[in-house]
Design a protein around this motif. Structure first.
Motif, mmCIF file in Angstrom:
data_model
loop_
_atom_site.group_PDB
_atom_site.id
_atom_site.type_symbol
_atom_site.label_atom_id
_atom_site.label_comp_id
_atom_site.label_asym_id
_atom_site.label_seq_id
_atom_site.Cartn_x
_atom_site.Cartn_y
_atom_site.Cartn_z
ATOM 1 N N GLU A 48 51.088 2.834 -26.879
ATOM 2 C CA GLU A 48 49.545 3.244 -26.961
ATOM 3 C C GLU A 48 49.363 2.877 -26.184
ATOM 4 O OE1 GLU A 48 47.952 -1.107 -29.844
ATOM 5 O OE2 GLU A 48 48.450 0.950 -30.709
ATOM 6 N N HIS A 73 42.519 3.144 -25.468
ATOM 7 C CA HIS A 73 42.492 4.339 -24.638
ATOM 8 C C HIS A 73 42.768 4.449 -26.215
ATOM 9 C CE1 HIS A 73 41.878 3.385 -20.606
ATOM 10 N NE2 HIS A 73 41.413 4.854 -20.547
ATOM 11 N N GLU A 74 42.064 6.119 -26.620
ATOM 12 C CA GLU A 74 43.331 6.832 -28.018
ATOM 13 C C GLU A 74 43.903 7.533 -27.875
ATOM 14 O OE1 GLU A 74 40.343 7.870 -31.385
ATOM 15 O OE2 GLU A 74 38.725 6.136 -30.920
ATOM 16 N N HIS A 113 38.269 4.288 -25.160
ATOM 17 C CA HIS A 113 37.185 4.572 -26.514
ATOM 18 C C HIS A 113 35.921 3.498 -26.646
ATOM 19 C CE1 HIS A 113 40.933 2.973 -28.853
ATOM 20 N NE2 HIS A 113 41.193 2.069 -28.851
#
Length: 119
Positions: A20, A24-25, A118
């Motif tokens: 990850e 951030h996604e 995000h």
């Protein structure tokens, strides 16, 4: 192929060994990207390396070859990720295999993704 435009608030390309990216996604998984290089020591590196191996210790001449191969493999992997529009490479790893006597294959690989910050 034209260089993809960067998204606002994101660096050009993030590369991490993690799965990850903080802050951030993962928006989309684009697939595996890789860079492969096969390297052999030059004659002078081979002579210096052989002499050093007799004396023992770190064989700097061979370390130079390995580091150059890793850098080239990394650059090739990053280039492939940019070409498909990735913001990041997650799960990045290196692998090395002796291809033949005196020649080593170095592979850099990871998963190319696009990111969304995000909110």
């Amino acid at each position: 192929m034209a260089e993809p435009t960067s998204k606002p608030n994101l660096p050009k390309l993030i590369v991490t060994t993690g799965n990850e990216v903080q802050g951030h996604e993962i928006h989309e998984y684009l697939g595996i990207v890789r860079g492969i290089v096969v390297r052999a020591a030059s004659i002078s590196q081979g002579i210096r390396g052989a002499f050093k191996s007799i004396l023992g210790g770190n064989v700097e001449a061979y370390a130079e070859v390995c580091e150059a191969a890793r850098q080239d493999a990394f650059k090739r992997m990053a280039k492939q990720a940019r070409e498909i529009g990735a913001d990041a490479i997650i799960g990045m790893r290196y692998d090395a295999t002796e291809f033949m006597q005196g020649a080593t294959e170095v592979l850099a690989y990871g998963t190319a993704v696009t990111l969304t910050p995000h909110a």
